[in-house]
Scaffold this active site. Structure first.
Site, PDB file in Angstrom:
ATOM      1  N   GLU A 145       0.931  -1.295   0.107  1.00  0.00           N
ATOM      2  CA  GLU A 145      -0.386   0.001   0.482  1.00  0.00           C
ATOM      3  C   GLU A 145       0.675   1.259   0.231  1.00  0.00           C
ATOM      4  OE1 GLU A 145      -3.419   1.065   0.649  1.00  0.00           O
ATOM      5  OE2 GLU A 145      -3.841  -0.654   2.636  1.00  0.00           O
ATOM      6  N   ASP A 146       0.266   2.150  -0.406  1.00  0.00           N
ATOM      7  CA  ASP A 146       0.786   3.710  -0.283  1.00  0.00           C
ATOM      8  C   ASP A 146       1.114   4.146   0.551  1.00  0.00           C
ATOM      9  OD1 ASP A 146      -1.498   4.031  -1.015  1.00  0.00           O
ATOM     10  OD2 ASP A 146      -1.757   5.754  -2.475  1.00  0.00           O
ATOM     11  N   PHE A 166      -2.043  16.138   4.620  1.00  0.00           N
ATOM     12  CA  PHE A 166      -2.109  15.352   2.886  1.00  0.00           C
ATOM     13  C   PHE A 166      -1.318  15.511   2.401  1.00  0.00           C
ATOM     14  CE2 PHE A 166      -4.323  14.012  -0.864  1.00  0.00           C
ATOM     15  CZ  PHE A 166      -5.050  13.254  -0.917  1.00  0.00           C
ATOM     16  N   ARG A 195       0.673  11.632  -8.850  1.00  0.00           N
ATOM     17  CA  ARG A 195       1.363  10.796  -8.802  1.00  0.00           C
ATOM     18  C   ARG A 195       2.795  10.713  -9.253  1.00  0.00           C
ATOM     19  NH1 ARG A 195      -2.892   7.586  -7.440  1.00  0.00           N
ATOM     20  NH2 ARG A 195      -5.167   8.074  -8.860  1.00  0.00           N
ATOM     21  N   ASP A 207      -4.571   5.387   6.091  1.00  0.00           N
ATOM     22  CA  ASP A 207      -4.597   5.760   7.180  1.00  0.00           C
ATOM     23  C   ASP A 207      -5.984   5.846   7.927  1.00  0.00           C
ATOM     24  OD1 ASP A 207      -5.079   9.427   7.692  1.00  0.00           O
ATOM     25  OD2 ASP A 207      -6.707   9.680   5.791  1.00  0.00           O
TER      26      ASP A 207
HETATM   27  P1  XMP Z   1      -7.393   4.381   4.572  1.00  0.00           P
HETATM   28  O1  XMP Z   1      -8.187   6.018   5.216  1.00  0.00           O
HETATM   29  O2  XMP Z   1      -8.939   3.890   3.878  1.00  0.00           O
HETATM   30  O3  XMP Z   1      -6.689   5.149   3.599  1.00  0.00           O
HETATM   31  O4  XMP Z   1      -6.734   4.044   5.500  1.00  0.00           O
HETATM   32  C1  XMP Z   1      -5.956   4.550   2.856  1.00  0.00           C
HETATM   33  C2  XMP Z   1      -6.339   5.354   1.182  1.00  0.00           C
HETATM   34  O5  XMP Z   1      -6.835   7.135   1.257  1.00  0.00           O
HETATM   35  C3  XMP Z   1      -6.225   7.435   0.067  1.00  0.00           C
HETATM   36  N1  XMP Z   1      -4.932   8.506   1.075  1.00  0.00           N
HETATM   37  C4  XMP Z   1      -4.462   9.148   0.660  1.00  0.00           C
HETATM   38  N2  XMP Z   1      -3.693  10.308  -0.349  1.00  0.00           N
HETATM   39  N3  XMP Z   1      -2.833  11.445  -0.234  1.00  0.00           N
HETATM   40  C5  XMP Z   1      -3.147  10.674  -0.619  1.00  0.00           C
HETATM   41  O6  XMP Z   1      -2.772  10.906  -1.258  1.00  0.00           O
HETATM   42  C6  XMP Z   1      -2.814  11.301   1.263  1.00  0.00           C
HETATM   43  O7  XMP Z   1      -2.269  11.887   2.551  1.00  0.00           O
HETATM   44  C7  XMP Z   1      -4.128  10.418   1.469  1.00  0.00           C
HETATM   45  N4  XMP Z   1      -3.825   9.413   2.858  1.00  0.00           N
HETATM   46  C8  XMP Z   1      -5.087   8.265   2.335  1.00  0.00           C
HETATM   47  C9  XMP Z   1      -4.928   6.838  -0.344  1.00  0.00           C
HETATM   48  O8  XMP Z   1      -5.790   6.159  -1.614  1.00  0.00           O
HETATM   49  C10 XMP Z   1      -5.474   5.654   0.801  1.00  0.00           C
HETATM   50  O9  XMP Z   1      -4.699   4.394   0.000  1.00  0.00           O
HETATM   51 MG    MG Z   2      -6.427   9.105  -3.711  1.00  0.00          MG
END
Ligand code: XMP
Ligand code: MG
Length: 176
Positions: A99-100, A152, A165, A103
């Protein structure tokens, strides 16, 4: 690009690269003999997965899963939907989710649940970024690149409204 938006550098591509070297050796210690399935979570993980996979000097397979979480451009909504499932067999495989960013944890929780229903030998998580402040689901990050504050971020695969990206480093968005 919106002139009100400012990008403040957080990690350079060199810093990311050095950290990925360390993650790759940890992953190598655990998976060298098990030909894991590296499962990238699209779209955000595509750059990280490409760099990480090329640091691994043992057999792996690669596939992708695509999910969407709906909400405004800077917030997860809490609803996660499966858009595309991997082609690779999951049953009896050692799966490493890539995962990137984690959050709220909702996306990881959803994918973890989906994977476990397919009978894998094991499931672990490698995330480049961990933003623990907004966690809504407990998520165990087995291989973690960096812990970041509740800001963010974009670049290195991460987007805002599908932009940024392609930036080589990771920056914090300001001015929103
Ligand atoms: P969750 O909240 O499900 O988040 O853990 C996962 C997805 O939310 C997006 N995400 C971000 N994308 N910058 C981004 O470009 C951020 O700071 C950020 N925080 C959450 C992302 O798609 C991630 O897979
Ligand atoms: Mg996104």
């Amino acid at each position: 690009m919106d002139s009100k938006i400012r990008l403040v550098p957080l990690f350079t591509s060199q810093q990311i690269s050095a950290r990925i070297d360390e993650l790759a050796s940890e992953i190598g210690r655990d998976y060298r003999d098990s030909c894991p399935l590296l499962l990238g979570v699209l779209k955000g993980s595509f750059v990280f997965l490409a760099d990480l996979a090329r640091r691994l000097d043992f057999p792996v397979e690669l596939d992708f899963i695509r999910v969407a979480s709906y909400g405004s451009k800077l917030e997860s909504s809490g609803r996660v939907k499966l858009l595309s499932e991997p082609v690779a067999r999951v049953k009896d495989r050692h799966v490493l989710m890539v995962e990137d960013i984690v959050d709220t944890g909702l996306t990881t929780d959803f994918i973890g649940g989906w994977l476990k229903s397919k009978g894998p030998a094991s499931v672990k998580l490698c995330a480049l970024l961990d933003k623990p402040d907004r966690r809504l689901r407990p998520v165990e990050v087995d291989y973690r690149g960096f812990v970041i504050p509740d800001r963010f971020v974009v670049g290195y695969g991460l987007d805002m409204d599908e932009k940024y990206r392609n930036l080589p480093g990771i920056s914090v968005i300001n001015g929103e």
